[in-house]
Write a protein that holds these residues in place. Structure first.
Motif, mmCIF file in Angstrom:
data_model
loop_
_atom_site.group_PDB
_atom_site.id
_atom_site.type_symbol
_atom_site.label_atom_id
_atom_site.label_comp_id
_atom_site.label_asym_id
_atom_site.label_seq_id
_atom_site.Cartn_x
_atom_site.Cartn_y
_atom_site.Cartn_z
ATOM 1 N N LYS A 4 -28.704 -28.073 49.643
ATOM 2 C CA LYS A 4 -29.752 -29.047 49.312
ATOM 3 C C LYS A 4 -29.194 -30.206 48.496
ATOM 4 N N GLU A 5 -28.269 -29.910 47.575
ATOM 5 C CA GLU A 5 -27.665 -30.968 46.768
ATOM 6 C C GLU A 5 -26.872 -31.937 47.641
ATOM 7 N N ILE A 6 -26.133 -31.410 48.595
ATOM 8 C CA ILE A 6 -25.344 -32.260 49.490
ATOM 9 C C ILE A 6 -26.263 -33.160 50.301
ATOM 10 N N LEU A 7 -27.328 -32.584 50.861
ATOM 11 C CA LEU A 7 -28.265 -33.378 51.652
ATOM 12 C C LEU A 7 -28.904 -34.474 50.813
ATOM 13 N N ARG A 13 -27.244 -41.787 49.108
ATOM 14 C CA ARG A 13 -26.218 -42.783 49.439
ATOM 15 C C ARG A 13 -26.692 -43.676 50.587
ATOM 16 N N VAL A 14 -27.315 -43.070 51.598
ATOM 17 C CA VAL A 14 -27.864 -43.855 52.709
ATOM 18 C C VAL A 14 -28.902 -44.841 52.164
ATOM 19 N N LYS A 15 -29.763 -44.361 51.297
ATOM 20 C CA LYS A 15 -30.815 -45.214 50.721
ATOM 21 C C LYS A 15 -30.203 -46.365 49.922
ATOM 22 N N VAL A 42 -34.097 -38.258 55.975
ATOM 23 C CA VAL A 42 -32.672 -38.195 55.636
ATOM 24 C C VAL A 42 -32.475 -38.614 54.186
ATOM 25 N N GLU A 43 -33.098 -39.729 53.797
ATOM 26 C CA GLU A 43 -32.932 -40.245 52.436
ATOM 27 C C GLU A 43 -33.461 -39.284 51.381
ATOM 28 N N ARG A 44 -34.471 -38.529 51.697
ATOM 29 C CA ARG A 44 -35.018 -37.556 50.740
ATOM 30 C C ARG A 44 -34.278 -36.221 50.783
ATOM 31 N N GLY A 45 -33.302 -36.086 51.676
ATOM 32 C CA GLY A 45 -32.549 -34.851 51.793
ATOM 33 C C GLY A 45 -33.308 -33.750 52.489
ATOM 34 N N GLU A 46 -34.278 -34.123 53.306
ATOM 35 C CA GLU A 46 -35.095 -33.140 54.002
ATOM 36 C C GLU A 46 -34.530 -32.756 55.373
ATOM 37 N N LYS A 47 -33.617 -33.555 55.894
ATOM 38 C CA LYS A 47 -33.035 -33.299 57.215
ATOM 39 C C LYS A 47 -31.570 -32.945 57.076
ATOM 40 N N GLN A 67 -17.841 -43.504 53.941
ATOM 41 C CA GLN A 67 -18.552 -44.185 52.865
ATOM 42 C C GLN A 67 -19.914 -43.555 52.574
ATOM 43 N N LEU A 68 -20.433 -42.797 53.505
ATOM 44 C CA LEU A 68 -21.692 -42.095 53.257
ATOM 45 C C LEU A 68 -21.482 -40.896 52.335
ATOM 46 N N PHE A 69 -20.224 -40.510 52.136
ATOM 47 C CA PHE A 69 -19.910 -39.384 51.259
ATOM 48 C C PHE A 69 -19.325 -39.826 49.927
#
Length: 115
Positions: A4-7, A13-15, A42-47, A67-69
């Motif tokens: 969950k933390e990674i997501l 980062r995307v946001k 994705v931005e909320r880490g739900e996907k 760069q997303l990581f």
């Protein structure tokens, strides 16, 4: 770090990148071929986003997947200098190669002026 933390970190980062580039969730979704609600998830880490979809989002943001990581933990605070450096890097990422070289030469002169 759990799943969950990674997501959440990748989503944050995307946001951040989306906002820095002035995109709404809808415009990023259109550019990447996604519905805006998917971008929000994705931005909320739900996907649990696939690598292929991450690649599409990175392309839509004009960044590479790595760069997303390169996220910063939400609980850490950036100094004013860090924010300035981050802004400069974002500007240079969107610049033409000759503009990057010119900026490098200007910075070199500022930081290491010749006697």
């Amino acid at each position: 770090m759990n799943e969950k933390e990674i997501l959440k970190l990748v989503g944050a980062r995307v946001k951040t990148l989306r906002k820095q580039q002035g995109y709404s969730q809808e415009s990023l979704g259109e550019k990447g071929g996604f519905h805006f609600s998917y971008i929000g998830q994705v931005e909320r880490g739900e996907k649990n986003i696939s690598l292929l979809n991450l690649s599409k989002i990175a392309t839509a943001l004009n960044v590479n997947v790595a760069q997303l990581f390169t996220y910063v933990h939400e609980d850490s605070e950036l100094t004013a200098e860090d924010v300035d450096l981050k802004d400069i890097v974002m500007m240079l990422r969107n610049a033409k190669p000759e503009q990057v070289r010119m900026a490098k030469n200007v910075i070199r002169e500022i930081v290491n002026p010749k006697g």
